[in-house]
Motif scaffolding. Structure first.
Motif, PDB file in Angstrom:
ATOM      1  N   THR A  43       2.279  -7.849 -10.313  1.00  0.00           N
ATOM      2  CA  THR A  43       3.376  -7.163 -11.181  1.00  0.00           C
ATOM      3  C   THR A  43       3.168  -7.699 -12.547  1.00  0.00           C
ATOM      4  O   THR A  43       3.307  -6.967 -13.428  1.00  0.00           O
ATOM      5  N   GLN A  44       2.696  -9.189 -12.744  1.00  0.00           N
ATOM      6  CA  GLN A  44       2.451  -9.273 -14.024  1.00  0.00           C
ATOM      7  C   GLN A  44       1.146  -8.831 -14.691  1.00  0.00           C
ATOM      8  O   GLN A  44       1.319  -8.280 -15.887  1.00  0.00           O
ATOM      9  N   ARG A  45       0.239  -8.674 -13.896  1.00  0.00           N
ATOM     10  CA  ARG A  45      -1.235  -8.239 -14.542  1.00  0.00           C
ATOM     11  C   ARG A  45      -0.715  -6.670 -14.836  1.00  0.00           C
ATOM     12  O   ARG A  45      -1.305  -5.985 -15.938  1.00  0.00           O
ATOM     13  N   ALA A  46       0.276  -5.948 -13.932  1.00  0.00           N
ATOM     14  CA  ALA A  46       0.344  -4.459 -14.193  1.00  0.00           C
ATOM     15  C   ALA A  46       1.202  -4.320 -15.491  1.00  0.00           C
ATOM     16  O   ALA A  46       0.920  -3.427 -16.450  1.00  0.00           O
ATOM     17  N   ILE A  47       2.213  -5.209 -15.896  1.00  0.00           N
ATOM     18  CA  ILE A  47       2.879  -5.311 -17.124  1.00  0.00           C
ATOM     19  C   ILE A  47       1.886  -5.569 -18.336  1.00  0.00           C
ATOM     20  O   ILE A  47       2.064  -4.910 -19.115  1.00  0.00           O
ATOM     21  N   LEU A  48       1.068  -6.561 -18.285  1.00  0.00           N
ATOM     22  CA  LEU A  48       0.339  -6.842 -19.299  1.00  0.00           C
ATOM     23  C   LEU A  48      -0.725  -5.497 -19.462  1.00  0.00           C
ATOM     24  O   LEU A  48      -0.930  -5.162 -20.696  1.00  0.00           O
ATOM     25  N   ARG A  49      -1.190  -5.011 -18.404  1.00  0.00           N
ATOM     26  CA  ARG A  49      -2.146  -3.848 -18.643  1.00  0.00           C
ATOM     27  C   ARG A  49      -1.621  -2.709 -19.338  1.00  0.00           C
ATOM     28  O   ARG A  49      -1.986  -1.863 -20.388  1.00  0.00           O
ATOM     29  N   ARG A  50      -0.051  -2.348 -18.797  1.00  0.00           N
ATOM     30  CA  ARG A  50       0.464  -1.115 -19.401  1.00  0.00           C
ATOM     31  C   ARG A  50       1.002  -1.607 -20.863  1.00  0.00           C
ATOM     32  O   ARG A  50       0.851  -0.452 -21.578  1.00  0.00           O
ATOM     33  N   ALA A  51       1.160  -2.744 -21.173  1.00  0.00           N
ATOM     34  CA  ALA A  51       1.727  -3.036 -22.508  1.00  0.00           C
ATOM     35  C   ALA A  51       0.376  -2.780 -23.441  1.00  0.00           C
ATOM     36  O   ALA A  51       0.548  -1.902 -24.387  1.00  0.00           O
ATOM     37  N   PHE A  52      -0.781  -3.210 -22.931  1.00  0.00           N
ATOM     38  CA  PHE A  52      -2.112  -2.741 -23.827  1.00  0.00           C
ATOM     39  C   PHE A  52      -2.196  -1.364 -23.874  1.00  0.00           C
ATOM     40  O   PHE A  52      -2.484  -0.861 -25.053  1.00  0.00           O
ATOM     41  N   ASP A  53      -1.972  -0.567 -22.778  1.00  0.00           N
ATOM     42  CA  ASP A  53      -2.377   0.600 -22.930  1.00  0.00           C
ATOM     43  C   ASP A  53      -1.289   1.430 -23.986  1.00  0.00           C
ATOM     44  O   ASP A  53      -1.533   2.773 -24.247  1.00  0.00           O
TER      45      ASP A  53
END
Length: 329
Positions: A43-53
């Motif tokens: 979940t943490q990694r998904a938030i970071l990836r989506r933020a960068f996107d």
């Protein structure tokens, strides 16, 4: 293997930080309370990836973020290795030192020993050679500013930080910090104050000081620990921060008068086509005086909702007057 969205810079506005060459996204992601072992790593990694996107290129941390302290930096380090190694030069990563991190006389405040030791530990947890911004997290009443600012200057001279900032400093303290850093040759880049519709203290001289010094600003707690969201429009819900034993938001804070204010503010937001949270973020960013606002996120949906605030950052005079009347400044 994560591949960043090709249109990640299409919609996010970027603002120059003071007089520097560094631009920050209007919204930055703070890793204060949702990045630790009590949250699923994916979940943490998904938030970071989506933020960068979505164009959120700035990840903001401190040595004591978690919980437990250090956990957020470790979590980011894992994400950097797994997902962001090809994109390091597109990211602005910041960390801070000032609050209690380890026991004994050298584990907090603003001494040279603590600040530089803490930075070394932060870099090790994140697996980085340098951070983009290193902050003094709070002023130390017992350590000379020359020592604290000298430590920030040394971090830059050693190649462990590109820029330096301060957080929670008064206007007078900010002015002195900027003077010392300027004489050392490492300009003060940015100040991180707490600022929201419910907490206007930066308007009592700090924002004017930053304008005069041409120093950037990044507001933390723009949603006032979740008060400026829809969560508290009907009182205190189960599972909320105010319903827990959190030291940052107590149930006593959520009074009937406050709930009435929040409902009135939500009415203005609805007329603007925004949620209360989106309007609160837009309000902090109105007029361009604040470089960036820090958001937290416990899910990608929450993150996406926050980023939508950047689509409507302008307020008319009537809206601002109605907000001020509700807050009863």
């Amino acid at each position: 293997m994560y591949t960043a969205h090709p249109d990640r810079y299409a919609d996010m506005p970027y603002r120059r930080t003071g007089r520097s060459g560094l631009k920050l996204p209007a919204l930055s992601l703070g890793l204060w309370h949702n990045f630790g072992p009590d949250r699923p790593a994916e979940t943490q990694r998904a938030i970071l990836r989506r933020a960068f996107d979505l164009g959120v290129t700035h990840f903001d941390l401190a040595n004591n973020y978690g919980p437990p302290p250090g956990a957020a930096e470790s979590a980011l380090g894992e994400a950097l290795r797994a997902d962001f190694a090809p994109y390091r030069d597109e990211l602005v990563i910041s960390t801070k030192a000032g609050y209690l991190m380890w026991p004994g006389p050298y584990g907090e405040w603003g001494s040279r020993k603590y600040l530089l030791s803490s930075l070394d530990q932060s870099l090790a947890r994140m697996g980085l050679d340098y951070v983009d911004i290193f902050y003094s997290h709070r002023p130390d009443p017992e350590t000379p500013f020359e020592e604290t600012m000298g430590a920030l200057h040394s971090a830059v001279q050693q190649g462990k930080a590109l820029y330096v900032g301060v957080s929670n400093y008064s206007p007078e303290e900010t002015r002195e910090a900027a003077r010392i850093l300027g004489e050392l040759g490492t300009p003060l880049l940015i100040h991180q104050p707490r600022y929201s519709m419910l907490d206007r203290r930066p308007e009592d001289g700090l924002l004017d000081t930053l304008d005069e010094l041409r120093v950037g600003s990044i507001a933390y707690s723009p949603l006032e620990q979740g008060l400026l969201t829809s969560r508290y429009l009907d009182g205190i819900p189960e599972g909320s921060r105010a319903a827990s034993d959190s030291p940052f938001l107590s149930a006593d804070t959520v009074t009937e008068d406050l709930v009435e204010q929040l409902r009135a503010l939500a009415g203005i937001a609805e007329a603007r086509g925004q949620s209360l949270a989106q309007m609160a973020l837009a309000w902090v960013l109105r007029g361009g005086r604040v470089t960036s606002a820090l958001i937290g996120a416990s899910s990608t949906q929450q993150l996406e909702d926050s980023v939508t605030a950047t689509h409507a950052l302008d307020f008319d005079e009537e809206e601002l007057a109605r907000i001020d009347a509700i807050i009863k400044r």
